[in-house]
Scaffold this active site. Structure first.
Site, PDB file in Angstrom:
ATOM      1  N   GLY A   9     137.620  11.860 -21.609  1.00 55.91           N
ATOM      2  CA  GLY A   9     138.823  12.485 -21.063  1.00 55.91           C
ATOM      3  C   GLY A   9     139.544  11.559 -20.101  1.00 55.91           C
ATOM      4  O   GLY A   9     138.925  10.816 -19.351  1.00 55.91           O
ATOM      5  N   ARG A  39     137.360   9.914 -27.900  1.00 54.92           N
ATOM      6  CA  ARG A  39     135.931  10.147 -28.099  1.00 54.92           C
ATOM      7  C   ARG A  39     135.604   9.666 -29.506  1.00 54.92           C
ATOM      8  O   ARG A  39     136.413   9.815 -30.419  1.00 54.92           O
ATOM      9  CB  ARG A  39     135.583  11.619 -27.909  1.00 54.92           C
ATOM     10  CG  ARG A  39     135.739  12.072 -26.460  1.00 54.92           C
ATOM     11  CD  ARG A  39     135.329  13.530 -26.269  1.00 54.92           C
ATOM     12  NE  ARG A  39     135.282  13.886 -24.861  1.00 54.92           N
ATOM     13  CZ  ARG A  39     136.325  14.311 -24.162  1.00 54.92           C
ATOM     14  NH1 ARG A  39     137.497  14.443 -24.763  1.00 54.92           N
ATOM     15  NH2 ARG A  39     136.214  14.614 -22.886  1.00 54.92           N
ATOM     16  N   ASP A  47     130.123  10.850 -17.895  1.00 54.95           N
ATOM     17  CA  ASP A  47     128.735  10.733 -18.323  1.00 54.95           C
ATOM     18  C   ASP A  47     128.607  10.344 -19.798  1.00 54.95           C
ATOM     19  O   ASP A  47     127.707   9.586 -20.175  1.00 54.95           O
ATOM     20  CB  ASP A  47     127.967  12.022 -18.025  1.00 54.95           C
ATOM     21  CG  ASP A  47     128.485  13.225 -18.799  1.00 54.95           C
ATOM     22  OD1 ASP A  47     129.685  13.257 -19.120  1.00 54.95           O
ATOM     23  OD2 ASP A  47     127.692  14.141 -19.079  1.00 54.95           O
ATOM     24  N   THR A  97     136.587  10.394 -14.061  1.00 56.98           N
ATOM     25  CA  THR A  97     136.518  11.772 -14.569  1.00 56.98           C
ATOM     26  C   THR A  97     136.969  12.721 -13.478  1.00 56.98           C
ATOM     27  O   THR A  97     136.563  12.579 -12.317  1.00 56.98           O
ATOM     28  CB  THR A  97     135.093  12.148 -15.022  1.00 56.98           C
ATOM     29  OG1 THR A  97     135.021  13.556 -15.253  1.00 56.98           O
ATOM     30  CG2 THR A  97     134.043  11.761 -13.992  1.00 56.98           C
ATOM     31  N   ASP A 109     136.085  15.713 -13.077  1.00 56.06           N
ATOM     32  CA  ASP A 109     135.069  16.728 -12.750  1.00 56.06           C
ATOM     33  C   ASP A 109     134.229  16.387 -11.531  1.00 56.06           C
ATOM     34  O   ASP A 109     133.556  17.269 -10.980  1.00 56.06           O
ATOM     35  CB  ASP A 109     134.137  16.939 -13.949  1.00 56.06           C
ATOM     36  CG  ASP A 109     134.825  17.656 -15.101  1.00 56.06           C
ATOM     37  OD1 ASP A 109     135.783  18.406 -14.842  1.00 56.06           O
ATOM     38  OD2 ASP A 109     134.405  17.453 -16.252  1.00 56.06           O
ATOM     39  N   ASP A 135     131.398  14.921 -11.375  1.00 58.38           N
ATOM     40  CA  ASP A 135     130.059  15.407 -11.699  1.00 58.38           C
ATOM     41  C   ASP A 135     129.025  14.305 -11.887  1.00 58.38           C
ATOM     42  O   ASP A 135     127.935  14.552 -12.417  1.00 58.38           O
ATOM     43  CB  ASP A 135     130.108  16.274 -12.963  1.00 58.38           C
ATOM     44  CG  ASP A 135     130.672  15.538 -14.170  1.00 58.38           C
ATOM     45  OD1 ASP A 135     131.180  14.400 -14.004  1.00 58.38           O
ATOM     46  OD2 ASP A 135     130.616  16.091 -15.284  1.00 58.38           O
ATOM     47  N   ARG A 170     133.508  22.280 -16.975  1.00 66.31           N
ATOM     48  CA  ARG A 170     132.606  22.936 -17.927  1.00 66.31           C
ATOM     49  C   ARG A 170     131.210  23.125 -17.350  1.00 66.31           C
ATOM     50  O   ARG A 170     130.532  24.101 -17.648  1.00 66.31           O
ATOM     51  CB  ARG A 170     132.516  22.124 -19.221  1.00 66.31           C
ATOM     52  CG  ARG A 170     133.699  22.279 -20.148  1.00 66.31           C
ATOM     53  CD  ARG A 170     133.524  21.442 -21.392  1.00 66.31           C
ATOM     54  NE  ARG A 170     133.475  20.015 -21.070  1.00 66.31           N
ATOM     55  CZ  ARG A 170     133.149  19.066 -21.946  1.00 66.31           C
ATOM     56  NH1 ARG A 170     132.819  19.397 -23.182  1.00 66.31           N
ATOM     57  NH2 ARG A 170     133.147  17.797 -21.599  1.00 66.31           N
TER      58      ARG A 170
END
Length: 329
Positions: A10, A78, A109, A132, A134, A136, A178
């Site tokens: 992303g 991707r 990741d 990213t 996120d 995360d 997510r």
């Protein structure tokens, strides 16, 4: 050296600023920088960025004025083929064929999983940059794009608050995440939302209903609720349905911000983080390092083995969870 850079997965605001730093740092140190378009997919198809002379390498001018732009001039994707060992071996062969000595992948990741897999078939150096929204990844306090995503979400919630107040409604705003509640939690605090539902904490509908009735009894006429898309109840639409079925005291509306959070000009915090990490990634390669992510902890630049960045779930700060509960009371 020939240092290649790609963006994978992303997109995130600040990727361009990171690419710019990598190109400028590499060239200023006397090395060549190759831009790979469309991530690992582009690597398998040998899609290289062409400079103003039509050459398959990046120049100082290739990255002029891109730091303020969202998205990525290298594009991203991707790649299903790269998940296979055959695809990874082919990618390694293409890197060898093009005499590339080192690779800097920018992504999350999934990108770093790919880097670890690639390293089993290629002896070049790999240093990644965390791109990213996120936030995360373990090993870095913040990832490139997170601050801008929160800024975008807060701006949207601020505008919705006006409508919520005018119509005396409750808005359930769904943000990305997510598996992580970072965007939802930070957005809720910054936008003065009353409730946040995130994957890291249980979402108790009956408790939310009790809280909403209490807020209404105190004279609240509008409420903002932020829900991460990965909340265990299923996101904002599912939460709205559950709340309405259990006696929600407010009229409700749902808005999913979706991919809007990935776009836009990166805020200064992301531009600076991207520039620092891109430059650090190049310096780390020149120092002989490999197999790591370039991150930042408490203001210090650090190298973290790829495997550690996704070894466990990155917890949200519990002090911020408690702060939201206090501020919403």
């Amino acid at each position: 050296m020939r240092i290649a850079v790609l963006c994978s997965g992303g997109d995130a605001p600040g990727m361009n600023a990171c690419v710019r730093a990598i190109v400028r740092a590499g060239i200023s140190a006397g090395h060549e920088v190759i831009g790979i378009r469309r991530g690992y997919s582009g690597l398998l198809r040998e899609e290289f960025f062409l400079n103003e002379q039509g050459e398959p390498r990046m120049s100082l001018r290739s990255v002029s004025d891109i730091g303020r732009r969202g998205g990525t001039i290298l594009h991203t994707s991707r790649c299903e083929e790269f998940y296979s060992e055959a695809g990874q071996k082919r990618a390694a062969e293409i890197l060898r064929k093009n005499k590339i000595d080192a690779l800097i992948p920018i992504g999350g990741d999934g990108t770093f999983h790919g880097a670890v897999a690639l390293a089993k078939h290629w002896d070049g150096q790999i240093i990644g940059c965390p791109g990213t929204i996120d936030n995360d990844l373990l090993g870095t306090d913040y990832t490139i794009g997170f601050a801008t995503a929160v800024h975008t979400a807060v701006d949207a919630v601020d505008k919705l608050r006006d409508t919520a107040d005018a119509h005396e409604r409750m808005f359930l705003v769904e943000v990305m995440g997510r598996h992580s509640g970072y965007i939802a939690l930070y957005t809720a605090i910054a936008a003065s939302a009353e409730i946040a539902c995130i994957p890291e904490t249980p979402t108790d509908v009956s408790e939310i209903i009790r809280q909403l009735h209490e807020l209404k009894s105190r004279g609240k006429t509008s409420v903002m609720m932020i829900a991460a898309e990965g909340d265990e109840r299923g996101g904002a639409a599912a939460l709205q349905k559950a709340l309405c079925e259990n006696g929600c005291p407010f009229e409700t509306r749902v808005l999913a911000l979706g991919h809007l959070q990935r776009g836009g000009s990166p805020v200064p915090q992301d531009r600076i983080l991207a520039a620092r990490l891109g430059d650090f990634a190049v310096r780390s390669i020149l120092a002989g390092k490999t197999g790591c992510m370039a991150g930042e902890r408490q203001g210090e630049l650090v190298l973290v083995p790829f495997e550690e960045t996704y070894a466990a779930h990155k917890p949200v700060p519990q002090d911020l969870v408690r702060l939201l509960e206090t501020l919403a009371s």
